[in-house]
Scaffold this motif. Structure first.
Motif, PDB file in Angstrom:
ATOM      1  N   ALA A  25       0.768  -1.274   0.062  1.00  0.00           N
ATOM      2  CA  ALA A  25      -0.164  -0.067  -0.129  1.00  0.00           C
ATOM      3  C   ALA A  25       0.710   1.309   0.074  1.00  0.00           C
ATOM      4  O   ALA A  25       0.561   2.297  -0.652  1.00  0.00           O
ATOM      5  CB  ALA A  25      -0.842   0.083   1.100  1.00  0.00           C
ATOM      6  N   CYS A  26       2.161   1.144   0.654  1.00  0.00           N
ATOM      7  CA  CYS A  26       2.929   2.414   0.704  1.00  0.00           C
ATOM      8  C   CYS A  26       3.276   2.806  -0.711  1.00  0.00           C
ATOM      9  O   CYS A  26       3.460   3.877  -0.910  1.00  0.00           O
ATOM     10  CB  CYS A  26       4.490   1.547   1.418  1.00  0.00           C
ATOM     11  SG  CYS A  26       4.529   2.377   2.853  1.00  0.00           S
ATOM     12  N   GLY A  27       3.631   1.945  -1.771  1.00  0.00           N
ATOM     13  CA  GLY A  27       4.064   2.524  -3.049  1.00  0.00           C
ATOM     14  C   GLY A  27       3.081   3.046  -3.665  1.00  0.00           C
ATOM     15  O   GLY A  27       3.204   4.002  -4.512  1.00  0.00           O
ATOM     16  N   LEU A  92       9.943   9.652   2.938  1.00  0.00           N
ATOM     17  CA  LEU A  92       9.538   9.852   4.651  1.00  0.00           C
ATOM     18  C   LEU A  92       7.771   9.740   4.623  1.00  0.00           C
ATOM     19  O   LEU A  92       7.216  10.364   3.711  1.00  0.00           O
ATOM     20  CB  LEU A  92      10.148  11.125   4.992  1.00  0.00           C
ATOM     21  CG  LEU A  92      11.432  11.482   4.981  1.00  0.00           C
ATOM     22  CD1 LEU A  92      11.741  13.045   5.179  1.00  0.00           C
ATOM     23  CD2 LEU A  92      12.409  10.570   5.692  1.00  0.00           C
ATOM     24  N   HIS A  93       7.586   8.666   5.222  1.00  0.00           N
ATOM     25  CA  HIS A  93       6.120   8.526   5.297  1.00  0.00           C
ATOM     26  C   HIS A  93       5.761   8.649   6.791  1.00  0.00           C
ATOM     27  O   HIS A  93       6.260   8.270   7.886  1.00  0.00           O
ATOM     28  CB  HIS A  93       6.012   6.859   5.149  1.00  0.00           C
ATOM     29  CG  HIS A  93       5.824   6.851   3.330  1.00  0.00           C
ATOM     30  ND1 HIS A  93       5.407   5.665   2.966  1.00  0.00           N
ATOM     31  CD2 HIS A  93       6.327   7.737   2.427  1.00  0.00           C
ATOM     32  CE1 HIS A  93       5.240   5.621   1.691  1.00  0.00           C
ATOM     33  NE2 HIS A  93       6.067   6.833   1.466  1.00  0.00           N
ATOM     34  N   THR A  94       4.384   9.257   6.799  1.00  0.00           N
ATOM     35  CA  THR A  94       3.795   9.550   8.006  1.00  0.00           C
ATOM     36  C   THR A  94       2.514   8.389   8.097  1.00  0.00           C
ATOM     37  O   THR A  94       2.348   8.272   6.817  1.00  0.00           O
ATOM     38  CB  THR A  94       3.274  10.905   8.392  1.00  0.00           C
ATOM     39  OG1 THR A  94       2.431  11.055   7.459  1.00  0.00           O
ATOM     40  CG2 THR A  94       4.362  11.803   8.613  1.00  0.00           C
ATOM     41  N   ASP A 121       5.198   6.745  11.930  1.00  0.00           N
ATOM     42  CA  ASP A 121       6.149   7.425  10.694  1.00  0.00           C
ATOM     43  C   ASP A 121       7.368   6.020  10.569  1.00  0.00           C
ATOM     44  O   ASP A 121       7.931   5.542  11.369  1.00  0.00           O
ATOM     45  CB  ASP A 121       6.620   8.627  11.459  1.00  0.00           C
ATOM     46  CG  ASP A 121       5.657   9.638  11.437  1.00  0.00           C
ATOM     47  OD1 ASP A 121       4.644   9.483  11.232  1.00  0.00           O
ATOM     48  OD2 ASP A 121       6.222  10.906  12.068  1.00  0.00           O
ATOM     49  N   HIS A 122       7.734   6.419   9.313  1.00  0.00           N
ATOM     50  CA  HIS A 122       8.720   5.300   8.848  1.00  0.00           C
ATOM     51  C   HIS A 122       9.414   5.731   7.444  1.00  0.00           C
ATOM     52  O   HIS A 122       9.028   6.689   6.803  1.00  0.00           O
ATOM     53  CB  HIS A 122       8.262   3.868   8.573  1.00  0.00           C
ATOM     54  CG  HIS A 122       6.853   4.014   7.690  1.00  0.00           C
ATOM     55  ND1 HIS A 122       5.639   4.292   7.928  1.00  0.00           N
ATOM     56  CD2 HIS A 122       6.897   3.875   6.234  1.00  0.00           C
ATOM     57  CE1 HIS A 122       4.744   4.042   7.121  1.00  0.00           C
ATOM     58  NE2 HIS A 122       5.854   4.022   5.846  1.00  0.00           N
ATOM     59  N   LEU A 123      10.732   5.157   7.328  1.00  0.00           N
ATOM     60  CA  LEU A 123      11.350   5.173   6.236  1.00  0.00           C
ATOM     61  C   LEU A 123      10.828   4.292   5.108  1.00  0.00           C
ATOM     62  O   LEU A 123      10.887   3.107   5.540  1.00  0.00           O
ATOM     63  CB  LEU A 123      12.834   5.250   6.231  1.00  0.00           C
ATOM     64  CG  LEU A 123      13.264   6.116   7.415  1.00  0.00           C
ATOM     65  CD1 LEU A 123      14.725   5.827   7.664  1.00  0.00           C
ATOM     66  CD2 LEU A 123      13.231   7.595   6.967  1.00  0.00           C
TER      67      LEU A 123
HETATM   68 CU   LIG Z   1       4.958   3.794   3.853  1.00  0.00          CU
END
Ligand SMILES: [Cu+2]
Length: 165
Positions: A25-27, A92-94, A121-123
Motif C-alpha cells: 500500500a505504501c508504494g 519519508l512516510h507518516t 512514521d517510517h522510512l
Molecule cells: Cu509507508
C-alpha cells in the motif's frame, strides 16, 4: 507532530497482521509534499540517533526503516532525507490511522524526539539494490535542515522484530 503511543500501538497491530499488504500500500499512496516550515530558532539542535533498524522485507523491491532521533538542543530541526547504498530512493512516510502519506520532512522538536516506529512514521526504501537479510548492517546517512548529516550503521532485523522500550 508526534503520534500518541496509543495510536501507534493500534496501528502496529494492523501492520503485523498484514505487513506485505501494508508495504504494498505504501508504494501506491499519493505523494503530496508537505513541509513544516520553521520560523526563527533559539539555540542549536543537538541530535543523536538510536534504535535504528531495517525490517527484513517480505519482497524484493521495498523495505521499511525505523529509528529515533533525540534532540537535546534548544533549536528545532527537521529530518529532510535519508540516503543509503541499499536503495536508490528513500521516502519519508507518516501514518494517519491506516493511511500512509509521503512527506518532505519530519520534525525533530527542540528538546524532544522524532520516533519512527512500525505502524507510525517510517522510512520507505524503494528500488533496492538487493534484498536485505537479517544480520546484515546497512549504512544510512540522515540529512537535516539545520544539523550536519549523521551516518549510522543499521542492522537488518526479522520481519516480526519489535523493539522493546
Ligand atoms: Cu509507508
Amino acid at each position: 507532530m508526534a503520534t500518541g503511543p496509543g495510536v501507534r500501538k493500534a496501528a502496529a497491530v494492523v501492520l503485523t497482521a498484514g505487513l506485505s499488504a501494508a508495504l504494498a500500500a505504501c508504494g501506491s499512496q499519493d505523494s503530496g509534499g508537505d513541509s513544516g516550515g520553521h520560523a526563527g530558532h533559539k539555540g542549536a539542535p543537538k541530535l543523536s540517533v538510536s534504535g535504528a533498524y531495517v525490517s527484513q522485507p517480505p519482497m524484493d523491491d521495498m523495505a521499511a526503516g525505523y529509528l529515533a532521533v533525540r534532540n537535546a538542543g534548544g533549536g528545532a530541526d527537521e529530518l529532510t532525507s535519508v540516503t543509503t547504498p541499499l536503495a536508490s530512493e528513500v521516502t519519508l512516510h507518516t501514518t494517519k490511522g491506516n493511511r500512509m502519506k509521503q512527506v518532505s520532512s519530519l520534525d525533530v522538536p527542540a528538546d524532544g524526539r522524532l520516533e519512527l516506529t512500525s505502524g507510525g512514521d517510517h522510512l520507505m526504501l524503494t528500488n533496492l539494490t538487493h534484498r536485505p537479510k537479517v544480520g546484515e548492517r546497512v549504512s544510512f546517512t540522515l540529512h537535516f535542515a539545520t544539523s550536519d548529516p549523521i551516518e549510522i550503521k543499521v542492522p537488518v532485523e526479522p520481519t516480526t522484530y519489535r523493539p522493546k522500550d
